[in-house]
Design a protein around this motif. Structure first.
Motif, PDB file in Angstrom:
ATOM      1  N   UNK A 131      34.914  43.072  34.676  1.00  0.00           N
ATOM      2  CA  UNK A 131      33.980  43.321  35.779  1.00  0.00           C
ATOM      3  C   UNK A 131      33.021  42.153  35.960  1.00  0.00           C
ATOM      4  N   UNK A 132      32.849  41.339  34.942  1.00  0.00           N
ATOM      5  CA  UNK A 132      31.933  40.201  35.011  1.00  0.00           C
ATOM      6  C   UNK A 132      32.583  38.955  35.594  1.00  0.00           C
ATOM      7  N   UNK A 133      33.881  39.004  35.789  1.00  0.00           N
ATOM      8  CA  UNK A 133      34.584  37.847  36.345  1.00  0.00           C
ATOM      9  C   UNK A 133      34.210  37.661  37.807  1.00  0.00           C
ATOM     10  N   UNK A 134      34.211  36.414  38.281  1.00  0.00           N
ATOM     11  CA  UNK A 134      33.791  36.165  39.673  1.00  0.00           C
ATOM     12  C   UNK A 134      34.861  36.480  40.722  1.00  0.00           C
ATOM     13  N   UNK A 135      36.057  36.891  40.300  1.00  0.00           N
ATOM     14  CA  UNK A 135      37.101  37.219  41.274  1.00  0.00           C
ATOM     15  C   UNK A 135      37.470  38.693  41.146  1.00  0.00           C
ATOM     16  N   UNK A 136      38.008  39.225  42.228  1.00  0.00           N
ATOM     17  CA  UNK A 136      38.446  40.619  42.255  1.00  0.00           C
ATOM     18  C   UNK A 136      39.917  40.664  41.852  1.00  0.00           C
ATOM     19  N   UNK A 137      40.174  41.155  40.652  1.00  0.00           N
ATOM     20  CA  UNK A 137      41.549  41.193  40.160  1.00  0.00           C
ATOM     21  C   UNK A 137      42.240  42.515  40.461  1.00  0.00           C
ATOM     22  N   UNK A 138      41.555  43.413  41.145  1.00  0.00           N
ATOM     23  CA  UNK A 138      42.154  44.724  41.432  1.00  0.00           C
ATOM     24  C   UNK A 138      43.403  44.591  42.290  1.00  0.00           C
TER      25      UNK A 138
END
Length: 88
Positions: free
Chosen positions: A61-68
């Motif tokens: 959740x802290x990553x700057x990209x949306x991996x969903x």
């Protein structure tokens, strides 16, 4: 492949194309206000939201990209492979 398996397979394929369109259109800020993008967002958001909720509980959740979207693409691919194996 039976009709039900074939319909499910092609529905997942259609959802994949909608997700891809959402990714491409998100890069163009002017198109985010279009009706087409609104439609794509309405159709794909209920698919992405549960994955985002699961991700929000992890360090990702802290990553700057949306991996969903990446996770949903992988899940769709796995489901399509299972349909292709069991559908014959």
């Amino acid at each position: 492949m039976s009709l039900i398996f074939r319909a499910a397979y092609y529905l997942l394929e259609f959802i994949s194309y909608l997700l891809l369109a959402r990714i491409i259109l998100s890069w163009i800020p002017q198109l985010r206000q279009s009706r087409f993008y609104g439609f794509i967002h309405q159709v794909t958001e209920p698919i992405l939201l549960p994955v985002r909720k699961m991700i929000s509980r992890t360090r990702a959740a802290q990553w700057p990209i949306d991996i969903s979207i990446i996770i949903v693409f992988i899940l769709i691919g796995i489901i399509q492979m299972l349909i292709a194996q069991w559908g014959f």
